[in-house]
Design a protein around this motif. Structure first.
Motif, short mmCIF file in Angstrom:
data_model
loop_
_atom_site.label_atom_id
_atom_site.label_comp_id
_atom_site.label_asym_id
_atom_site.label_seq_id
_atom_site.Cartn_x
_atom_site.Cartn_y
_atom_site.Cartn_z
N UNK B 88 0.82 -1.21 0.00
CA UNK B 88 0.00 0.00 0.00
C UNK B 88 0.86 1.27 0.00
N UNK B 89 1.92 1.23 0.78
CA UNK B 89 2.81 2.41 0.79
C UNK B 89 3.50 2.59 -0.56
N UNK B 90 3.88 1.47 -1.16
CA UNK B 90 4.49 1.55 -2.49
C UNK B 90 3.51 2.16 -3.49
N UNK B 91 2.24 1.72 -3.42
CA UNK B 91 1.21 2.25 -4.31
C UNK B 91 1.12 3.77 -4.16
N UNK B 92 1.14 4.22 -2.92
CA UNK B 92 1.04 5.66 -2.69
C UNK B 92 2.24 6.39 -3.30
N UNK B 93 3.41 5.79 -3.12
CA UNK B 93 4.61 6.44 -3.67
C UNK B 93 4.58 6.45 -5.19
N UNK B 94 4.12 5.33 -5.77
CA UNK B 94 4.05 5.28 -7.24
C UNK B 94 3.08 6.34 -7.74
N UNK B 95 1.98 6.53 -7.03
CA UNK B 95 1.03 7.56 -7.44
C UNK B 95 1.69 8.93 -7.44
N UNK B 96 2.41 9.22 -6.36
CA UNK B 96 3.05 10.53 -6.28
C UNK B 96 4.08 10.71 -7.39
N UNK B 97 4.85 9.65 -7.61
CA UNK B 97 5.87 9.71 -8.67
C UNK B 97 5.22 9.93 -10.03
N UNK B 98 4.20 9.13 -10.31
CA UNK B 98 3.54 9.20 -11.61
C UNK B 98 2.95 10.58 -11.83
N UNK B 99 2.36 11.12 -10.75
CA UNK B 99 1.74 12.44 -10.84
C UNK B 99 2.78 13.51 -11.14
N UNK B 100 3.88 13.48 -10.40
CA UNK B 100 4.84 14.56 -10.64
C UNK B 100 5.54 14.37 -11.98
N UNK B 101 5.69 13.11 -12.40
CA UNK B 101 6.28 12.86 -13.71
C UNK B 101 5.37 13.41 -14.82
N UNK B 102 4.07 13.18 -14.67
CA UNK B 102 3.11 13.66 -15.68
C UNK B 102 3.19 15.18 -15.79
N UNK B 103 3.22 15.84 -14.64
CA UNK B 103 3.24 17.31 -14.66
C UNK B 103 4.58 17.82 -15.17
N UNK B 104 5.67 17.15 -14.76
CA UNK B 104 6.99 17.58 -15.21
C UNK B 104 7.15 17.40 -16.72
N UNK B 105 6.64 16.29 -17.24
CA UNK B 105 6.72 16.06 -18.69
C UNK B 105 5.98 17.12 -19.47
N UNK B 106 4.82 17.46 -18.96
CA UNK B 106 4.01 18.49 -19.61
C UNK B 106 4.79 19.81 -19.65
N UNK B 107 5.46 20.08 -18.55
CA UNK B 107 6.20 21.32 -18.44
C UNK B 107 7.36 21.35 -19.45
N UNK B 108 8.01 20.19 -19.56
CA UNK B 108 9.09 20.07 -20.54
C UNK B 108 8.58 20.32 -21.94
N UNK B 109 7.45 19.67 -22.27
CA UNK B 109 6.86 19.84 -23.60
C UNK B 109 6.57 21.31 -23.87
N UNK B 110 6.01 21.97 -22.85
CA UNK B 110 5.66 23.38 -23.02
C UNK B 110 6.91 24.21 -23.29
N UNK B 111 7.96 23.93 -22.54
CA UNK B 111 9.17 24.72 -22.70
C UNK B 111 9.80 24.45 -24.07
N UNK B 112 9.81 23.15 -24.46
CA UNK B 112 10.40 22.81 -25.74
C UNK B 112 9.65 23.44 -26.91
#
Lengths: 249, 136
Positions: B88-112
């Motif tokens: 369960x703790x791993x699931x929570x961490x994966x969610x946080x990671x996935x979320x910040x990765x999604x937002x960070x990728x979007x940001x990269x795309x925008x900048x590029x």
């Protein structure tokens, strides 16, 4: 320099048929999606006519949903792995809070069961009444094409939601909602799956947010019936909620 | 019988561990201590097979093998509880990671792509664009 960039930002977001200054400039529509290639393009195209800012959160789809949504004019975020609808919505919420000046957020299902006109009316209601949350309600009338079993599951779910949140709801687990920015910042969803809808209601009650319901039409198409949750999943939702409740004490 | 008390108490402790989400350092000590004690008892029981029988009689169980079975059930329960919590703790961490990765990728795309999100956003994204341009 600044004005130069301003122009380009404007060019990008107001391309196509959307007029340059829009009544819904400060509204973001969040559409969580998972393998919705069949109709996501249609859903997004319908939305962008009224809402220039549509954000599709792709929850790790294996099909072409992401590209289709982007082509249709949506902003897209992608979960690298599938997490669940609650998690996808929260990603959308956090993005909107961090990266935009949105004053209101609409949550909208990707399977085409909601009407854009309802979303527009609900945004107007939020602004008129000055409340924090507008929840779509199917009302007591049975929508066209709703299966009998689904009706009973929804009735049971409604009784449960009313009892657990203490809100005098007339419908529950309806994907169409409008939330003020303040509400979004308070609704930190922890449920990743479908139980988030109940959690959201409980959070509305706990934070004493002002809320109203607004009648909406639901289209039960063959596709949405097939795509939608099975009735049995209601039991999983109950289990998730019960567990979270004990755990949070 | 002492064994009844022991078994009921262990079931209650397992339940308490299950619903208390944060594993504490005390719990870790108990888990490790138990693992150590089980290992020692295991070796001792192999060297002297009478030990399980002696212990069984001491806590009110007829046979040593029954006592081993009980111990196995309790150990299994605690292992399952421990793993489900880790997952369960791993699931929570994966969610946080996935979320910040999604937002960070979007940001990269925008900048590029040299543009920011299609809203009327504020100064922060524009500063990003300006920075990238300055560096470029």
């Amino acid at each position: 320099m600044v004005s130069q960039i301003d122009t380009r930002v404007a060019d990008r977001s107001y391309s196509g048929t959307v007029p340059p200054r829009h009544a819904h400039d400060d509204v973001w529509v969040i559409v969580p999606m998972y393998n919705e290639a069949t109709c996501i393009q249609q859903v997004v195209s319908g939305l962008v006519h009224e809402f220039p800012n549509v954000l599709c959160v792709d929850d790790g789809s294996q099909d072409d949903s992401l590209n289709l949504a982007a082509t249709a004019g949506a902003n897209v975020l992608r979960h690298a792995v599938n997490l669940g609808q609650g998690a996808a919505l929260r990603t959308g919420f956090e993005y909107v809070l961090e990266r935009t000046d949105a004053t209101a957020v609409v949550t909208f299902d990707a399977d085409g069961q909601h009407q854009v006109a309802d979303a527009v009316a609900m945004v107007a209601a939020l602004r008129e009444k000055g409340c924090d949350v507008v929840l779509g309600t199917r009302g007591s009338a049975r929508p066209e094409g709703q299966p009998e079993a689904r009706r009973w599951v929804l009735r049971a779910a409604l009784a449960f939601s009313r009892a657990s949140s203490g809100l005098d709801l007339s419908d529950t687990h309806n994907g169409l909602r409008v939330l003020s920015r303040e509400a979004v910042s308070l609704l930190r969803l922890r449920q990743r799956g479908m139980a988030y809808a109940s959690e959201l209601e409980n959070l509305v009650a706990r934070h004493r947010l002002s809320w109203i319901e607004h009648p909406v039409n639901i289209t039960y198409s063959e596709y949405s019936r097939r795509k939608g949750q099975s009735n049995l999943n209601a039991l999983n939702i109950l289990f998730d909620l019960a567990f979270a409740r004990v755990e949070s004490r | 019988m002492i064994i009844k008390l022991l078994l009921i108490a262990s079931a209650l402790v397992a339940l308490a561990w299950l619903v208390r989400s944060q594993p504490s350092s005390r719990r870790l000590v108990i888990t490790r201590g138990t693992a150590l004690a089980v290992t020692v008892a295991w070796i001792a029981a192999v060297i002297n097979p009478d030990i399980p029988q002696y212990l069984a009689e001491a806590v009110g169980v007829t046979r040593g093998t029954d006592l081993l079975l009980y111990a196995l059930v309790v150990t299994f329960t605690f292992t399952a509880v421990g793993w489900s919590q880790r997952v369960r703790h791993l699931d929570e961490r994966i969610s946080e990671l996935t979320r910040s990765l999604a937002i960070a990728n979007r940001r990269l795309d925008d900048i590029e792509s040299g543009a920011d999100v299609g809203g009327s956003r504020s100064t922060a994204p524009r500063a990003d664009v300006a920075q990238v341009r300055a560096r470029g």
